[in-house]
Write an enzyme that holds these catalytic residues in place. Structure first.
Site, short mmCIF file in Angstrom:
data_model
loop_
_atom_site.label_atom_id
_atom_site.label_comp_id
_atom_site.label_asym_id
_atom_site.label_seq_id
_atom_site.Cartn_x
_atom_site.Cartn_y
_atom_site.Cartn_z
N LEU A 33 19.95 -12.41 11.11
CA LEU A 33 20.61 -12.12 10.19
C LEU A 33 20.28 -10.98 9.10
CD1 LEU A 33 21.77 -15.53 8.69
CD2 LEU A 33 22.99 -14.23 10.48
N GLY A 36 24.07 -7.42 5.98
CA GLY A 36 25.59 -7.48 6.19
C GLY A 36 26.22 -8.73 6.50
N HIS A 37 25.30 -9.68 7.10
CA HIS A 37 25.79 -10.98 7.33
C HIS A 37 25.79 -11.74 6.05
CE1 HIS A 37 23.76 -10.08 11.57
NE2 HIS A 37 24.77 -10.43 11.83
N GLY A 147 33.30 -8.58 9.61
CA GLY A 147 32.73 -7.47 8.81
C GLY A 147 33.49 -6.07 9.55
N ASP A 150 32.23 -3.76 12.55
CA ASP A 150 32.99 -3.71 13.99
C ASP A 150 34.45 -3.65 13.79
OD1 ASP A 150 30.27 -4.68 15.43
OD2 ASP A 150 30.34 -5.55 13.67
N VAL A 176 27.87 -3.14 5.13
CA VAL A 176 26.90 -2.96 4.25
C VAL A 176 25.93 -2.03 4.89
CG1 VAL A 176 24.70 -4.07 3.18
CG2 VAL A 176 27.06 -5.40 3.52
N SER A 185 22.64 -3.47 11.28
CA SER A 185 22.80 -3.99 12.65
C SER A 185 21.56 -4.58 13.08
CB SER A 185 23.31 -2.79 13.62
OG SER A 185 23.08 -3.23 14.95
#
Ligand code: AMP
Length: 283
Positions: A33, A36-37, A147, A150, A176, A185
């Protein structure tokens, strides 16, 4: 925070939450993680009552020679972060739980999965839609949180959710980025500091494309040529594609008249990175 490893266990947790009138927001991930997650988990907490995250490195979405084996893992840390974000349950199925011996069914969204990343990653999106369908059946959420990083995946899953009449509402959250613009990523772990700094050109190129569109450039060819010229200055970066596509159909656009997605994929040594922005002409 509950740790659940079986689909049946996941389903009964979900049913019991539903009986209590809770709205379930679900964030599927492959773990390792980053912010972003975590932004998705925060959105989940905001819009739902019960947050469920899954961690599953889905073998079906990796092609031969891709990074399935070395995909970064940090389960302990992931669980700590999920707990800190107020996650109520983490679903961690094993491969045998998702793909038991004898299973055969595949979920495919033809067309949308053949363009952009689908051209080089054959079978990748079948892997994605198949696993997300299985996860949705286990979790049965009210909200499915994805997100925009992707973007092709999000468009394909939105289509699948509609077509297969899943009840979940798909919510797509902004990308993010690091300070320099590089999209976060899990695969950034493969990059050295130098490569990371080079990889920032990808967002600079996307921003250039966005600016050109906003300032009235209508020719996708001209925009892509400008972006490629900028990225071409970096020997460490091997550009796979730059495309300008319609936000829903993902069809290539030649002349820009309305909203468009500018998307790219590039290899920076061991890492294959993707990123995109939404471009809007000034009205
Ligand atoms: P992954 O673990 O890479 O499969 O990603 C799980 C979810 O997190 C997907 O919906 C991704 O689109 C989303 N995600 C990954 N990176 C970012 C990011 N930088 N910003 C926002 N969402 C992201």
């Amino acid at each position: 925070m509950k740790i659940i490893r079986k689909a049946a266990g996941m389903r009964s947790f979900s049913e019991s939450e539903r009986r209590k009138g809770k709205r379930i927001a679900f964030v599927p991930t492959m773990g390792y993680l980053h912010e972003g997650h975590l932004s998705l988990l925060r959105r989940a907490r905001k819009i739902g009552d019960t947050t469920v995250m899954s961690i599953f490195i889905n073998p079906l979405q990796f092609g031969p020679g891709e990074d399935f084996k070395r995909y970064p893992r940090a389960m302990k840390r992931d669980l700590m972060l999920a707990k800190r974000e107020g996650c109520h349950a983490v679903f961690i199925p094993g491969s045998g739980e998702m793909y038991p011996a004898g299973e055969k069914t595949r979920v495919e969204v033809p067309g949308l999965s053949d363009v952009l990343c689908g051209k080089t990653r054959k079978g990748h999106f079948v892997g994605v839609t198949t696993v997300v369908a299985k996860l949705l059946n286990a979790v049965n959420p009210h909200f499915l949180i994805l997100g925009r990083k992707d973007v092709q995946q999000a468009v394909i899953i939105e289509r699948m959710v509609k077509d297969l009449r899943f009840a979940a509402k798909v919510v797509v959250c902004p990308t993010v980025r690091e300070k320099g613009g590089l999209a976060l990523s899990s695969r950034n772990k493969y990059l050295s500091e130098r490569e990371k700094s080079d990889a920032r050109v990808l967002f600079r190129a996307l921003s250039l494309g966005k600016r050109l569109v906003r300032d009235g450039e209508k020719s996708a060819r001209v925009i892509k040529a400008n972006m490629k010229r900028l990225i071409g200055r970096y020997q460490s970066i091997d550009l796979e594609y730059v495309s300008i596509v319609h936000p829903k159909s993902l069809e290539e656009i030649r002349t820009i008249k309305g909203d468009a997605i500018i998307a790219l994929a590039a290899r920076v040594r061991k890492a294959r990175l993707i990123d995109n922005v939404l471009a809007r002409p000034k009205r």
